[in-house]
Structure formats: C-alpha cells, structure tokens
Design an enzyme around this catalytic site. Structure first.
Site, mmCIF file in Angstrom:
data_model
loop_
_atom_site.group_PDB
_atom_site.id
_atom_site.type_symbol
_atom_site.label_atom_id
_atom_site.label_comp_id
_atom_site.label_asym_id
_atom_site.label_seq_id
_atom_site.Cartn_x
_atom_site.Cartn_y
_atom_site.Cartn_z
ATOM 1 N N ASP A 16 0.828 -1.210 0.000
ATOM 2 C CA ASP A 16 0.000 0.000 0.000
ATOM 3 C C ASP A 16 0.863 1.261 0.000
ATOM 4 O O ASP A 16 1.964 1.271 0.551
ATOM 5 C CB ASP A 16 -0.924 -0.026 1.231
ATOM 6 C CG ASP A 16 -2.026 1.012 1.130
ATOM 7 O OD1 ASP A 16 -2.453 1.327 -0.005
ATOM 8 O OD2 ASP A 16 -2.456 1.516 2.180
ATOM 9 N N GLY A 17 0.328 2.318 -0.585
ATOM 10 C CA GLY A 17 0.991 3.623 -0.546
ATOM 11 C C GLY A 17 1.528 4.099 -1.889
ATOM 12 O O GLY A 17 2.206 5.124 -1.951
ATOM 13 N N GLY A 19 -0.072 5.438 -4.455
ATOM 14 C CA GLY A 19 -0.654 6.719 -4.868
ATOM 15 C C GLY A 19 -0.022 7.873 -4.105
ATOM 16 O O GLY A 19 0.315 8.920 -4.698
ATOM 17 N N TRP A 21 2.909 7.919 -2.715
ATOM 18 C CA TRP A 21 4.309 8.026 -3.162
ATOM 19 C C TRP A 21 4.372 8.911 -4.405
ATOM 20 O O TRP A 21 5.222 9.785 -4.523
ATOM 21 C CB TRP A 21 4.837 6.632 -3.448
ATOM 22 C CG TRP A 21 6.274 6.536 -3.844
ATOM 23 C CD1 TRP A 21 7.341 6.310 -3.021
ATOM 24 C CD2 TRP A 21 6.809 6.638 -5.180
ATOM 25 N NE1 TRP A 21 8.506 6.259 -3.748
ATOM 26 C CE2 TRP A 21 8.209 6.461 -5.077
ATOM 27 C CE3 TRP A 21 6.249 6.857 -6.441
ATOM 28 C CZ2 TRP A 21 9.054 6.497 -6.192
ATOM 29 C CZ3 TRP A 21 7.090 6.897 -7.548
ATOM 30 C CH2 TRP A 21 8.473 6.723 -7.411
ATOM 31 N N ARG A 29 -0.850 8.916 -10.166
ATOM 32 C CA ARG A 29 -0.890 7.715 -9.311
ATOM 33 C C ARG A 29 -0.299 6.496 -10.019
ATOM 34 O O ARG A 29 0.332 5.643 -9.397
ATOM 35 C CB ARG A 29 -2.342 7.410 -8.894
ATOM 36 C CG ARG A 29 -2.937 8.427 -7.927
ATOM 37 C CD ARG A 29 -4.394 8.075 -7.611
ATOM 38 N NE ARG A 29 -4.484 6.745 -7.031
ATOM 39 C CZ ARG A 29 -4.296 6.470 -5.732
ATOM 40 N NH1 ARG A 29 -4.014 7.433 -4.886
ATOM 41 N NH2 ARG A 29 -4.390 5.239 -5.290
ATOM 42 N N HIS A 33 2.171 3.192 -9.039
ATOM 43 C CA HIS A 33 1.923 1.757 -9.250
ATOM 44 C C HIS A 33 3.088 1.118 -10.000
ATOM 45 O O HIS A 33 3.496 0.000 -9.694
ATOM 46 C CB HIS A 33 0.615 1.536 -10.010
ATOM 47 C CG HIS A 33 -0.591 2.003 -9.251
ATOM 48 N ND1 HIS A 33 -0.781 1.729 -7.914
ATOM 49 C CD2 HIS A 33 -1.671 2.739 -9.633
ATOM 50 C CE1 HIS A 33 -1.931 2.259 -7.513
ATOM 51 N NE2 HIS A 33 -2.479 2.880 -8.533
ATOM 52 N N SER A 61 -7.570 -5.529 -4.865
ATOM 53 C CA SER A 61 -8.684 -6.092 -4.095
ATOM 54 C C SER A 61 -9.978 -5.995 -4.889
ATOM 55 O O SER A 61 -10.102 -5.184 -5.816
ATOM 56 C CB SER A 61 -8.840 -5.337 -2.769
ATOM 57 O OG SER A 61 -9.431 -4.065 -2.995
ATOM 58 N N ASP A 63 -12.486 -4.595 -3.920
ATOM 59 C CA ASP A 63 -12.987 -3.227 -3.736
ATOM 60 C C ASP A 63 -12.220 -2.205 -4.568
ATOM 61 O O ASP A 63 -12.690 -1.070 -4.736
ATOM 62 C CB ASP A 63 -12.943 -2.852 -2.247
ATOM 63 C CG ASP A 63 -13.941 -3.669 -1.437
ATOM 64 O OD1 ASP A 63 -15.040 -3.944 -1.974
ATOM 65 O OD2 ASP A 63 -13.636 -4.042 -0.289
ATOM 66 N N TRP A 65 -11.989 -2.176 -7.659
ATOM 67 C CA TRP A 65 -12.746 -1.858 -8.879
ATOM 68 C C TRP A 65 -13.442 -0.514 -8.738
ATOM 69 O O TRP A 65 -13.844 0.085 -9.738
ATOM 70 C CB TRP A 65 -13.792 -2.939 -9.181
ATOM 71 C CG TRP A 65 -13.237 -4.280 -9.563
ATOM 72 C CD1 TRP A 65 -13.330 -5.425 -8.814
ATOM 73 C CD2 TRP A 65 -12.547 -4.650 -10.770
ATOM 74 N NE1 TRP A 65 -12.727 -6.474 -9.485
ATOM 75 C CE2 TRP A 65 -12.236 -6.021 -10.682
ATOM 76 C CE3 TRP A 65 -12.152 -3.940 -11.907
ATOM 77 C CZ2 TRP A 65 -11.552 -6.702 -11.689
ATOM 78 C CZ3 TRP A 65 -11.471 -4.628 -12.909
ATOM 79 C CH2 TRP A 65 -11.181 -5.989 -12.796
ATOM 80 N N LEU A 127 10.315 -21.134 -3.490
ATOM 81 C CA LEU A 127 9.368 -20.174 -2.893
ATOM 82 C C LEU A 127 8.026 -20.377 -3.563
ATOM 83 O O LEU A 127 7.971 -20.577 -4.790
ATOM 84 C CB LEU A 127 9.863 -18.735 -3.157
ATOM 85 C CG LEU A 127 8.904 -17.596 -2.764
ATOM 86 C CD1 LEU A 127 8.867 -17.454 -1.237
ATOM 87 C CD2 LEU A 127 9.359 -16.266 -3.385
ATOM 88 N N SER A 183 -8.050 -4.463 5.320
ATOM 89 C CA SER A 183 -8.636 -4.221 3.989
ATOM 90 C C SER A 183 -9.026 -5.521 3.280
ATOM 91 O O SER A 183 -8.735 -5.723 2.098
ATOM 92 C CB SER A 183 -7.677 -3.387 3.121
ATOM 93 O OG SER A 183 -7.382 -2.165 3.753
HETATM 94 C C1 IPE Z 1 -5.408 -2.635 0.061
HETATM 95 O O1 IPE Z 1 -5.095 -1.301 -0.143
HETATM 96 C C2 IPE Z 1 -5.415 -3.372 -1.246
HETATM 97 C C3 IPE Z 1 -4.109 -3.532 -1.876
HETATM 98 C C4 IPE Z 1 -2.967 -3.130 -1.402
HETATM 99 C C5 IPE Z 1 -4.136 -4.219 -3.136
HETATM 100 P P1 IPE Z 1 -6.233 -0.190 -0.320
HETATM 101 O O2 IPE Z 1 -5.536 1.110 -0.532
HETATM 102 O O3 IPE Z 1 -7.208 -0.598 -1.361
HETATM 103 O O4 IPE Z 1 -6.961 -0.248 1.100
HETATM 104 P P2 IPE Z 1 -7.828 0.864 1.847
HETATM 105 O O5 IPE Z 1 -8.834 1.376 0.864
HETATM 106 O O6 IPE Z 1 -6.887 1.943 2.276
HETATM 107 O O7 IPE Z 1 -8.414 0.138 3.019
HETATM 108 C C1 IPE Z 2 -1.645 0.196 -3.303
HETATM 109 O O1 IPE Z 2 -1.420 1.565 -3.351
HETATM 110 C C2 IPE Z 2 -1.960 -0.380 -4.657
HETATM 111 C C3 IPE Z 2 -3.348 -0.793 -4.837
HETATM 112 C C4 IPE Z 2 -4.275 -0.750 -3.929
HETATM 113 C C5 IPE Z 2 -3.736 -1.275 -6.143
HETATM 114 P P1 IPE Z 2 -2.618 2.605 -3.368
HETATM 115 O O2 IPE Z 2 -3.026 2.852 -4.774
HETATM 116 O O3 IPE Z 2 -3.713 2.177 -2.457
HETATM 117 O O4 IPE Z 2 -1.898 3.886 -2.785
HETATM 118 P P2 IPE Z 2 -2.459 4.903 -1.703
HETATM 119 O O5 IPE Z 2 -2.861 4.100 -0.508
HETATM 120 O O6 IPE Z 2 -3.612 5.601 -2.343
HETATM 121 O O7 IPE Z 2 -1.291 5.803 -1.427
HETATM 122 MG MG MG Z 3 -4.080 2.440 -0.493
#
Ligand code: IPE
Ligand code: IPE
Ligand code: MG
Length: 231
Positions: A16-17, A19, A21, A29, A33, A61, A63, A65, A127, A183
């Site tokens: 996560d993170g 976007g 970054w 964004r 990725h 995930s 969600d 979508w 692995l 999540s």
């Molecule tokens: C969880 O991150 C899903 C993935 C890393 C693929 P999200 O960014 O979708 O989670 P929420 O919305 O912050 O809970």
């Molecule tokens: C995780 O990073 C990647 C996916 C959920 C696909 P995010 O896209 O959720 O990045 P933030 O959390 O918005 O920074």
């Molecule tokens: Mg996120």
C-alpha cells in the site's frame, strides 16, 4: 500446541501507498503503481533468503474496482506486463507463482498472463509466490461456505477450502504505507498471524524492511491461546 517457530514462514504483504508516493513527487498515481512493481520484484527476490517459504502479495482487491476506470485499466496493464516480464526469472529462480482471487472479471490479457506464469513456474520449489488479484477475504470464505454445502467440516478442513489445500496459515502479515487495517486480506488465514505495520510507502519498501519485519517476528512469542512455553 504449536509453539515452535516454523523454519520457512508464510509472509503476507499488503503493498500500500503507491498513490501517496506518486503524489509526493507530483506524479500521476499510475507512476506510483509502476514504481510499486519494482518493489515487488525486489521483495520476491529477497524472500527465500529471509526465510520465507510462502509469500502472498496483495496486488488488487475486489474493492479496488471502485477506483476510476483509467486507474483500474492502468493497473491491469501493469499487472499483465509484470507477470509476463517476471515469469522467466521466477522460473529460473525456482519460484512457483500462482494467483488467488476471482478470474472471471479480469481482462483477457491478464488471465492469459496468469495462465502462462502458473504453467511455466509450476515446478518451482524455492518459494511459493501467491499474488492476490481481484481478491477478497470475505468472498473466499463465502465461496468455501458454498463449496462445503452444509457439510459439518472442522476448522482445518474448512480452512483448506478457504485457503487452498497446500497453503499454510499466515505467520507474518506486513502492511506497508502506514495504514493499520486488513482491507479484506486473508481474513481466515491470518487468525494467528503476527502483525507488522510499516510506515514506508510501498515503492520505497526494500529487502532491509522485509528482513527487519522477519527478524522482529522471530523474536515474538506465539502462544496460539495457550500459556507461554516456559509456564
Ligand atoms: C489494500 O489497499 C489493497 C491492496 C494493497 C491491493 P487499499 O488502498 O485498497 O486499502 P484501503 O482502501 O486503504 O483500506
Ligand atoms: C496500493 O497503493 C496499490 C493498490 C491498492 C492497487 P494505493 O493505490 O492504495 O496507494 P495509496 O494508498 O492511495 O497511497
Ligand atoms: Mg491504499
């Protein structure tokens, strides 16, 4: 009582993170990725030496979508590109790679890339890499409940339906990006997982962060509801 630590652990990672970054750099964004795919490559390469036997990465995930269509299609393009590009190196490194989650909603190019990666790497033993795409922990529990069709299964047998027959429970769940939530990731499999939350945004996550999380895990005492082993 399962008090001893397994040699090779199952680590699960919420990547996560991306976007944030990108936003910090004034980039779209999708640039986050893309940088995230480089981090994924580093972590997969570092996993066996870190004592990880099974590594489950949360890539997309159910969600997710709900994100704008342009971000979703960029993610799908990045995913199939990543899978096709990495397959040969994974096979050479002895990694068995598989994908968990729904396949029926994925674009054909992603399904094709998954099929190729799973076939080409099926012999790997160094692995087991699992990539969660269109994945939901609640949905996989629900699907197992349907498959059980009312049979009175015990928790181990039901767990095999949820997680897959050859997949051990998660020992260590790591979330990058600073949030402290699951999540909808591996809800059943994480029943006794040790949790590790890391503020580093996923594209900056590197082998040293993984090794630090595993070292911290090795120092923890897991009790599985029983008393400490010295008691
Ligand atoms: C969880 O991150 C899903 C993935 C890393 C693929 P999200 O960014 O979708 O989670 P929420 O919305 O912050 O809970
Ligand atoms: C995780 O990073 C990647 C996916 C959920 C696909 P995010 O896209 O959720 O990045 P933030 O959390 O918005 O920074
Ligand atoms: Mg996120």
């Amino acid at each position: 009582m399962q008090s001893s630590l397994p040699d090779k652990i199952h680590a699960a990672l919420i990547m996560d993170g991306n976007g944030r970054w990108a936003a910090r750099r004034g980039l779209p964004r999708t640039a986050g990725h893309e940088a995230g795919t480089h981090a994924a490559r580093r972590i997969v390469a570092a996993a066996p030496a870190a004592g990880i036997g099974t590594l489950t990465l949360y890539a997309f995930s159910c969600d997710n979508w709900a994100r704008p269509a342009a971000e979703v299609s960029a993610l799908m393009a990045l995913l199939s590109h990543f899978l096709l590009k990495e397959t040969e190196d994974l096979a050479k490194a002895g990694v068995r790679a598989s994908v968990i989650g729904r396949r029926d909603r994925l674009p054909g190019h992603v399904r094709d890339a998954i099929d190729w990666m799973e076939r080409r790497t099926s012999e790997g033993r160094a692995l087991h890499l699992r990539i969660a795409i269109d994945y939901s922990g609640r949905q996989s529990i629900l699907a197992a409940a349907h498959a059980a069709a009312g049979a009175a299964l015990d928790a181990d047998a039901f767990g095999r339906l949820v997680a897959g027959a050859d997949v051990p429970p998660v020992d260590l769940l790591i979330r990058a990006g600073g949030e402290k939530r699951l999540s909808d990731f591996l809800l059943w499999e994480c029943a006794y997982a040790e949790l590790s939350f890391c503020d580093v945004l996923w594209p900056d996550f590197c082998a040293a962060h993984l090794e630090a999380a595993v070292a911290d895990f090795r120092g923890r005492e897991r009790r599985f509801g029983a008393l400490p082993s010295a008691a």
